[in-house]
Design a protein around this motif. Structure first.
Motif, PDB file in Angstrom:
ATOM      1  N   GLU A 184     -22.138   6.935 -33.664  1.00  0.00           N
ATOM      2  CA  GLU A 184     -20.931   7.637 -33.258  1.00  0.00           C
ATOM      3  C   GLU A 184     -20.041   6.645 -32.527  1.00  0.00           C
ATOM      4  N   ILE A 185     -18.761   6.721 -32.787  1.00  0.00           N
ATOM      5  CA  ILE A 185     -17.781   5.877 -32.126  1.00  0.00           C
ATOM      6  C   ILE A 185     -17.115   6.725 -31.048  1.00  0.00           C
ATOM      7  N   MET A 186     -17.019   6.176 -29.847  1.00  0.00           N
ATOM      8  CA  MET A 186     -16.353   6.916 -28.773  1.00  0.00           C
ATOM      9  C   MET A 186     -14.925   7.230 -29.195  1.00  0.00           C
ATOM     10  N   ALA A 187     -14.446   8.384 -28.813  1.00  0.00           N
ATOM     11  CA  ALA A 187     -13.103   8.816 -29.197  1.00  0.00           C
ATOM     12  C   ALA A 187     -12.043   7.807 -28.783  1.00  0.00           C
ATOM     13  N   SER A 188     -12.234   7.150 -27.641  1.00  0.00           N
ATOM     14  CA  SER A 188     -11.252   6.167 -27.179  1.00  0.00           C
ATOM     15  C   SER A 188     -11.210   4.922 -28.066  1.00  0.00           C
ATOM     16  N   ASN A 189     -12.263   4.702 -28.869  1.00  0.00           N
ATOM     17  CA  ASN A 189     -12.322   3.539 -29.757  1.00  0.00           C
ATOM     18  C   ASN A 189     -12.053   3.894 -31.213  1.00  0.00           C
ATOM     19  N   ARG A 190     -11.761   5.142 -31.483  1.00  0.00           N
ATOM     20  CA  ARG A 190     -11.598   5.612 -32.853  1.00  0.00           C
ATOM     21  C   ARG A 190     -10.537   4.829 -33.622  1.00  0.00           C
ATOM     22  N   ASP A 191      -9.322   4.741 -33.094  1.00  0.00           N
ATOM     23  CA  ASP A 191      -8.249   4.050 -33.812  1.00  0.00           C
ATOM     24  C   ASP A 191      -8.562   2.573 -34.023  1.00  0.00           C
ATOM     25  N   SER A 192      -9.184   1.947 -33.031  1.00  0.00           N
ATOM     26  CA  SER A 192      -9.551   0.529 -33.164  1.00  0.00           C
ATOM     27  C   SER A 192     -10.567   0.337 -34.281  1.00  0.00           C
ATOM     28  N   MET A 193     -11.565   1.209 -34.331  1.00  0.00           N
ATOM     29  CA  MET A 193     -12.580   1.098 -35.384  1.00  0.00           C
ATOM     30  C   MET A 193     -11.978   1.377 -36.753  1.00  0.00           C
ATOM     31  N   LEU A 194     -11.143   2.408 -36.851  1.00  0.00           N
ATOM     32  CA  LEU A 194     -10.499   2.709 -38.126  1.00  0.00           C
ATOM     33  C   LEU A 194      -9.607   1.545 -38.561  1.00  0.00           C
ATOM     34  N   GLY A 195      -8.926   0.932 -37.607  1.00  0.00           N
ATOM     35  CA  GLY A 195      -8.100  -0.231 -37.918  1.00  0.00           C
ATOM     36  C   GLY A 195      -8.932  -1.387 -38.427  1.00  0.00           C
ATOM     37  N   PHE A 196     -10.061  -1.658 -37.780  1.00  0.00           N
ATOM     38  CA  PHE A 196     -10.932  -2.749 -38.206  1.00  0.00           C
ATOM     39  C   PHE A 196     -11.483  -2.491 -39.603  1.00  0.00           C
ATOM     40  N   LEU A 197     -11.883  -1.272 -39.874  1.00  0.00           N
ATOM     41  CA  LEU A 197     -12.379  -0.935 -41.206  1.00  0.00           C
ATOM     42  C   LEU A 197     -11.266  -0.998 -42.251  1.00  0.00           C
ATOM     43  N   ALA A 198     -10.046  -0.655 -41.848  1.00  0.00           N
ATOM     44  CA  ALA A 198      -8.917  -0.676 -42.787  1.00  0.00           C
ATOM     45  C   ALA A 198      -8.552  -2.090 -43.209  1.00  0.00           C
ATOM     46  N   VAL A 199      -8.831  -3.084 -42.362  1.00  0.00           N
ATOM     47  CA  VAL A 199      -8.473  -4.466 -42.700  1.00  0.00           C
ATOM     48  C   VAL A 199      -9.681  -5.296 -43.139  1.00  0.00           C
ATOM     49  N   GLU A 200     -10.791  -4.630 -43.439  1.00  0.00           N
ATOM     50  CA  GLU A 200     -12.023  -5.357 -43.758  1.00  0.00           C
ATOM     51  C   GLU A 200     -11.908  -6.270 -44.976  1.00  0.00           C
ATOM     52  N   THR A 201     -10.926  -6.060 -45.828  1.00  0.00           N
ATOM     53  CA  THR A 201     -10.762  -6.922 -47.006  1.00  0.00           C
ATOM     54  C   THR A 201      -9.697  -8.001 -46.785  1.00  0.00           C
ATOM     55  N   GLN A 202      -9.217  -8.145 -45.563  1.00  0.00           N
ATOM     56  CA  GLN A 202      -8.120  -9.067 -45.285  1.00  0.00           C
ATOM     57  C   GLN A 202      -8.561 -10.348 -44.574  1.00  0.00           C
ATOM     58  N   TRP A 203      -9.789 -10.775 -44.824  1.00  0.00           N
ATOM     59  CA  TRP A 203     -10.299 -11.990 -44.204  1.00  0.00           C
ATOM     60  C   TRP A 203      -9.857 -13.225 -44.981  1.00  0.00           C
ATOM     61  N   ARG A 204      -9.519 -14.274 -44.264  1.00  0.00           N
ATOM     62  CA  ARG A 204      -9.266 -15.576 -44.869  1.00  0.00           C
ATOM     63  C   ARG A 204     -10.585 -16.342 -44.853  1.00  0.00           C
ATOM     64  N   VAL A 205     -10.950 -16.866 -46.016  1.00  0.00           N
ATOM     65  CA  VAL A 205     -12.219 -17.566 -46.166  1.00  0.00           C
ATOM     66  C   VAL A 205     -11.957 -18.877 -46.899  1.00  0.00           C
ATOM     67  N   ALA A 206     -12.637 -19.947 -46.471  1.00  0.00           N
ATOM     68  CA  ALA A 206     -12.527 -21.239 -47.140  1.00  0.00           C
ATOM     69  C   ALA A 206     -13.872 -21.572 -47.781  1.00  0.00           C
ATOM     70  N   ALA A 207     -13.817 -21.979 -49.028  1.00  0.00           N
ATOM     71  CA  ALA A 207     -15.032 -22.392 -49.727  1.00  0.00           C
ATOM     72  C   ALA A 207     -15.176 -23.900 -49.565  1.00  0.00           C
ATOM     73  N   THR A 208     -16.330 -24.325 -49.079  1.00  0.00           N
ATOM     74  CA  THR A 208     -16.609 -25.747 -48.919  1.00  0.00           C
ATOM     75  C   THR A 208     -17.917 -26.066 -49.631  1.00  0.00           C
ATOM     76  N   THR A 209     -18.236 -27.347 -49.721  1.00  0.00           N
ATOM     77  CA  THR A 209     -19.503 -27.725 -50.352  1.00  0.00           C
ATOM     78  C   THR A 209     -20.689 -27.235 -49.530  1.00  0.00           C
ATOM     79  N   GLY A 210     -20.469 -26.996 -48.248  1.00  0.00           N
ATOM     80  CA  GLY A 210     -21.536 -26.494 -47.385  1.00  0.00           C
ATOM     81  C   GLY A 210     -21.625 -24.983 -47.345  1.00  0.00           C
ATOM     82  N   GLY A 211     -20.722 -24.311 -48.029  1.00  0.00           N
ATOM     83  CA  GLY A 211     -20.729 -22.854 -48.036  1.00  0.00           C
ATOM     84  C   GLY A 211     -19.379 -22.293 -47.634  1.00  0.00           C
ATOM     85  N   MET A 212     -19.380 -21.018 -47.338  1.00  0.00           N
ATOM     86  CA  MET A 212     -18.149 -20.326 -46.968  1.00  0.00           C
ATOM     87  C   MET A 212     -17.905 -20.455 -45.468  1.00  0.00           C
TER      88      MET A 212
END
Length: 113
Positions: free
Chosen positions: A43-71
């Motif tokens: 359960e997410i505390m009500a005071s953290n609801r919008d923050s958690m929903l925001g974090f989940l909403a942007v979960e596909t917006q990560w910048r990632v670099a591929a290197t020879t050692g991995g991501m």
């Protein structure tokens, strides 16, 4: 790692054991509870609801670099985060919470603890 929960104000976000462990590594005190559809939920505390929903909403917006050692996870794409926040009509104050969660997540995603 796939998100199991729904973005629904009336339904608790459901997580698996791996995601619960990641929250604990970031210092979040979570307690998984049995659910009808899954074996664990938190359960997410009500005071953290919008923050958690925001974090989940942007979960596909990560910048990632591929290197020879991995991501290497670089961080969130703030241009895309801004669009998502406006579309979701999230308050501007949520951005600071997203940045805090991003910093903690980067440590874990890049192999730190």
């Amino acid at each position: 790692m796939a998100r199991v929960g729904k973005v629904d104000a009336e339904t608790a976000v459901t997580i698996d054991d791996d995601l619960a462990a990641q929250f604990r590594k970031m210092g979040a005190s979570v307690e998984a509870a049995p659910d009808e559809t899954t074996s664990e939920a938190i359960e997410i505390m009500a005071s953290n609801r919008d923050s958690m929903l925001g974090f989940l909403a942007v979960e596909t917006q990560w910048r990632v670099a591929a290197t020879t050692g991995g991501m290497i996870w670089l961080g969130l794409d703030y241009n895309a985060v801004d669009v998502v926040m406006r579309r979701q009509t999230l308050p501007d104050a949520i951005f600071a919470d997203l940045a805090t969660m991003e910093a903690s997540a980067l440590s874990i995603l890049n192999g730190g603890e």
